[in-house]
Design a protein around this motif. Structure first.
Motif, PDB file in Angstrom:
ATOM      1  N   THR A 128       0.790  -1.228   0.000  1.00  0.00           N
ATOM      2  CA  THR A 128       0.000   0.000   0.000  1.00  0.00           C
ATOM      3  C   THR A 128       0.824   1.282   0.000  1.00  0.00           C
ATOM      4  O   THR A 128       0.575   2.191  -0.799  1.00  0.00           O
ATOM      5  CB  THR A 128      -0.967   0.019   1.200  1.00  0.00           C
ATOM      6  OG1 THR A 128      -0.234  -0.280   2.406  1.00  0.00           O
ATOM      7  CG2 THR A 128      -2.069  -1.006   1.028  1.00  0.00           C
ATOM      8  N   GLY A 169      -7.858   3.962   1.314  1.00  0.00           N
ATOM      9  CA  GLY A 169      -8.462   2.702   0.925  1.00  0.00           C
ATOM     10  C   GLY A 169      -9.532   2.241   1.892  1.00  0.00           C
ATOM     11  O   GLY A 169      -9.711   2.808   2.970  1.00  0.00           O
ATOM     12  N   MET A 313      -8.102  -0.096  -3.027  1.00  0.00           N
ATOM     13  CA  MET A 313      -7.594   1.231  -3.346  1.00  0.00           C
ATOM     14  C   MET A 313      -8.027   1.624  -4.760  1.00  0.00           C
ATOM     15  O   MET A 313      -8.279   0.745  -5.607  1.00  0.00           O
ATOM     16  CB  MET A 313      -6.067   1.259  -3.227  1.00  0.00           C
ATOM     17  CG  MET A 313      -5.558   0.661  -1.919  1.00  0.00           C
ATOM     18  SD  MET A 313      -3.769   0.767  -1.697  1.00  0.00           S
ATOM     19  CE  MET A 313      -3.631   2.393  -0.960  1.00  0.00           C
TER      20      MET A 313
END
Length: 412
Positions: A128, A169, A313
């Motif tokens: 991420t 996200g 995301m």
């Protein structure tokens, strides 16, 4: 641990595809725009420098399709199993055709997102921050995802899915990396990660470990209590000295390792035939092994464990953002989140999903509602130079450094 039935296949677990297929990727930077997302929460990696991207301010007309990049088992349309389909109804109700691309490792997901071809991705915590820093994904407007309200609060606005108080996200599911052992060959029953590190020689040549740079965090987590003088406070925030200690521990472990695993079927087989007697695993793998009559048990050691919390995301270059938001809201809705959690083998992120599981014991087995259990889990978070433990007097090692170190460990 209670033995349960598992609806799963080789295609429904993270990491298996990467062991059998090579993927050509492009390395292009992503960018995008919109309006600010909702700030808030604690635990975000403060001070991390990120591109100035904005979240979508409102939904528009569905664009007709959405390109989804996902772990195998997260987005099923009936093509793998006619009985496993939570995509077709969404396509009919939303008008958004779902184009699915699966990946086998987090590294693969990062490279694919850099092509700018995907609208949304189910990213694990070891991916991420890399996606955020590169500008491949943009902040999300959580108010456009109605089911976000029912996500467990403990998964919101965390270091792996937010930066500087901005959400990037929507949480999807979670699980812990456990210690599994043969009950007939490993005695006494282990309760510490020391069994695969300092005491690994007791099972020489029969230890297994997860094959990824992020496994360095497992060694760091053990060192937090085994060698407190190192000052490790966060297993993903390691300065040069702390990383060197973790690498030394893993190099020493290697002499006792039978195999580094990423294919769960191989791990199950190794535990069944006794070529592996102890090592890291996931709850679903333990369930499969027990279902195949392997004498194994899996435990959360006293030091705690690493684990994952996956995040949906939005791609910064997405041209189907309305469909992307609608898809994410669908995928984390109670019924669908429950279906995925059972098929994939994890705890759902939506707290209402536990009432929707086909197996009434699923959430109990996977500790979905047990916050005391998950308080002991250090979720995967991408190592970055800005120390995630808050230190500002040193520079921490980033994922690229960990990748180089892992190659060194594997080749030692």
């Amino acid at each position: 641990m209670k033995e349960i039935g598992v609806r799963t296949s080789k295609k429904s677990l993270r990491g298996t595809v990467g062991t059998v297929a090579a993927v050509a990727v492009l390395a292009l930077a992503g960018c995008g725009s919109s309006t600010p997302s909702t700030p808030g929460g604690s635990g975000a990696p403060g001070g991390m420098q990120v591109p100035n991207l904005k979240a979508l301010d409102k939904l528009g007309t569905p664009e007709g399709e959405v390109n989804v990049l996902a772990w195998p088992g997260y987005v099923e349309n009936g093509s793998n199993d006619p009985k496993v389909d939570w995509v077709t109804d969404f396509e009919k109700s939303s008008g958004c055709k779902v184009n699915i691309k699966t990946f086998g490792t987090s590294d693969e997901a990062v490279q694919l997102m850099r092509t700018g071809q995907y609208d949304t991705v189910s990213a694990s915590g070891d991916a991420t921050l890399r996606l955020i820093a590169a500008g491949d994904v943009e902040p999300v407007n959580t108010s456009l995802v109605p089911n976000y309200a029912d996500i467990f609060d403990s998964l919101k606005m965390k270091p792996w899915n937010s930066v500087n108080g901005v959400a990037y996200g929507i949480p999807h599911g979670r699980g812990a990396n456990l210690l599994m052992y043969r009950t007939d060959l490993v005695k006494p029953a282990p309760d510490s990660w020391g069994a695969v590190f300092d005491q690994a020689g007791a099972q020489k040549g029969k230890v297994t470990a997860y094959d990824s740079p992020i496994y360095i965090a497992d060694a760091a987590l053990y060192l937090m209590t085994a060698k407190p003088d190192l000052g490790i406070k966060n297993p993903y925030a390691l300065d040069d000295k702390q990383l060197a200690a973790a690498v030394d521990l893993l190099k020493a472990q290697k002499a006792n390792v039978s195999e580094y695993w990423s294919d769960y079927l191989k791990e199950v087989q190794a535990f069944k035939n006794g070529s592996t007697t102890i090592g890291t695993t996931w709850q679903v793998i333990a369930n499969v092994a027990q279902g195949e009559k392997a004498p194994v048990e899996a435990v959360l050691p006293k030091e705690g464990a690493t684990g994952w919390s996956d995040t949906w995301m939005v791609g910064a270059k997405s041209t189907h953002k309305t469909c992307a938001y609608k898809f994410i809201d669908h995928i984390v809705s109670p019924k669908v989140n429950a279906q995925i959690a059972e098929y994939f083998g994890e705890a759902p992120a939506n707290k209402k999903a536990c009432a929707e599981t086909a197996d009434p014991n699923h959430c109990k087995v996977f500790h979905a509602e047990d916050e005391a259990y998950f308080s002991k889990v250090r979720y995967w978070t991408t190592p970055i130079a800005a120390c995630l433990d808050g230190r500002t007097d040193v520079k921490c090692t980033d994922y690229a450094t960990w990748t180089k170190a892992w190659t060194e460990i594997r080749n030692s």
